[in-house]
Design a protein around this motif. Structure first.
Motif, short mmCIF file in Angstrom:
data_model
loop_
_atom_site.label_atom_id
_atom_site.label_comp_id
_atom_site.label_asym_id
_atom_site.label_seq_id
_atom_site.Cartn_x
_atom_site.Cartn_y
_atom_site.Cartn_z
N LEU A 83 -1.59 6.31 6.68
CA LEU A 83 -1.46 5.03 6.19
C LEU A 83 -0.58 4.03 7.42
CD1 LEU A 83 -0.79 4.71 2.36
CD2 LEU A 83 -2.76 3.62 3.81
N ASN B 177 -0.23 11.87 4.20
CA ASN B 177 -0.93 10.44 3.56
C ASN B 177 -0.26 9.37 4.09
OD1 ASN B 177 -2.38 9.79 0.32
ND2 ASN B 177 -2.26 8.53 2.09
N TYR B 178 1.23 9.55 4.17
CA TYR B 178 1.92 8.26 4.45
C TYR B 178 1.90 8.03 6.20
CZ TYR B 178 6.21 5.26 4.60
OH TYR B 178 6.79 4.16 4.74
N HIS C 218 -6.13 -1.04 4.46
CA HIS C 218 -5.62 -0.07 3.80
C HIS C 218 -6.50 0.53 2.81
CE1 HIS C 218 -5.04 -1.96 -0.33
NE2 HIS C 218 -4.97 -3.10 0.56
N SER D 116 -7.89 8.96 3.73
CA SER D 116 -6.62 9.83 3.40
C SER D 116 -7.03 10.65 2.40
CB SER D 116 -5.35 8.90 3.53
OG SER D 116 -4.35 9.83 3.36
N PRO E 261 0.81 -1.31 0.09
CA PRO E 261 -0.06 -0.09 -0.09
C PRO E 261 0.80 1.30 0.12
CG PRO E 261 -1.07 -1.48 1.60
CD PRO E 261 0.50 -2.15 1.12
N LYS E 262 1.90 1.34 0.80
CA LYS E 262 2.81 2.65 0.84
C LYS E 262 3.42 2.93 -0.36
CE LYS E 262 4.19 1.68 5.23
NZ LYS E 262 3.33 0.41 5.50
N GLN F 293 -7.12 4.53 3.01
CA GLN F 293 -6.51 5.22 1.71
C GLN F 293 -7.86 6.24 1.31
OE1 GLN F 293 -3.54 6.00 1.02
NE2 GLN F 293 -3.98 7.45 -0.93
N VAL G 99 -2.93 1.44 9.32
CA VAL G 99 -3.02 0.15 8.73
C VAL G 99 -1.70 -0.59 9.69
CG1 VAL G 99 -2.11 -1.11 6.50
CG2 VAL G 99 -3.35 0.87 6.43
#
Length: 151
Positions: free
Chosen positions: A105, A101-102, A116, A123, A52-53, A120, A109
């Motif tokens: 997550l 955002n990071y 996620h 986010s 996801p990241k 997201q 998560v």
């Protein structure tokens, strides 16, 4: 005389509110198109096994390029001749948005254990609101001339 001045100030405030509303509507339109497309790609590549990241990072980089052109030319109508300065401020704003955002997550998560897919999606909205305010106040602050109309 004071009444005329007050009326003029009220008129300028009304124009500024209308301009901000129109900018937000254009920003929202551009954002919906870009984010629905990006989120669809995000879901596809995470389904294929990309983390996801990592997926968010790749899509964020692509989105920055598309967003700068769209926001500068259409949303905030920036034609002040300061392309390099606006680009640097834009990249700084997007870097801050990326870190938000990071962080969202990573926290929701990795630490809390939420899916996620939903994190997201939320986010995107949080970062979009943060970026609109940052773009309007810091990146493209001279998006209107003295009478309040968009250039």
């Amino acid at each position: 005389m004071a009444l005329q001045f007050t009326n003029k100030v009220d008129q300028l405030k009304s124009i500024a509110r209308w301009q901000s509303l129109m900018q937000f509507a254009r920003y929202g339109t551009l954002g919906v198109i870009a984010n629905v497309s990006g989120y669809t790609v995000y879901l596809g590549i995470t389904h294929l096994g990309i983390g996801p990241k990592t997926a968010m990072t790749v899509l964020y980089c692509v989105g920055v390029c598309i967003s700068f052109v769209g926001n500068r030319r259409w949303v905030f109508a920036g034609n002040d001749g300061m392309l390099a300065t606006a680009a640097v401020r834009f990249l700084l704003a997007y870097t801050m948005g990326y870190l938000v955002n990071y962080g969202i997550l990573a926290f929701f998560v990795d630490r809390v254990g939420y899916d996620h897919v939903y994190v997201q999606a939320v986010s995107i909205v949080v970062v979009a609101l943060f970026l609109f305010i940052t773009f309007k106040l810091l990146v493209f602050p001279r998006s209107s001339n003295a009478n309040g109309s968009v250039r």
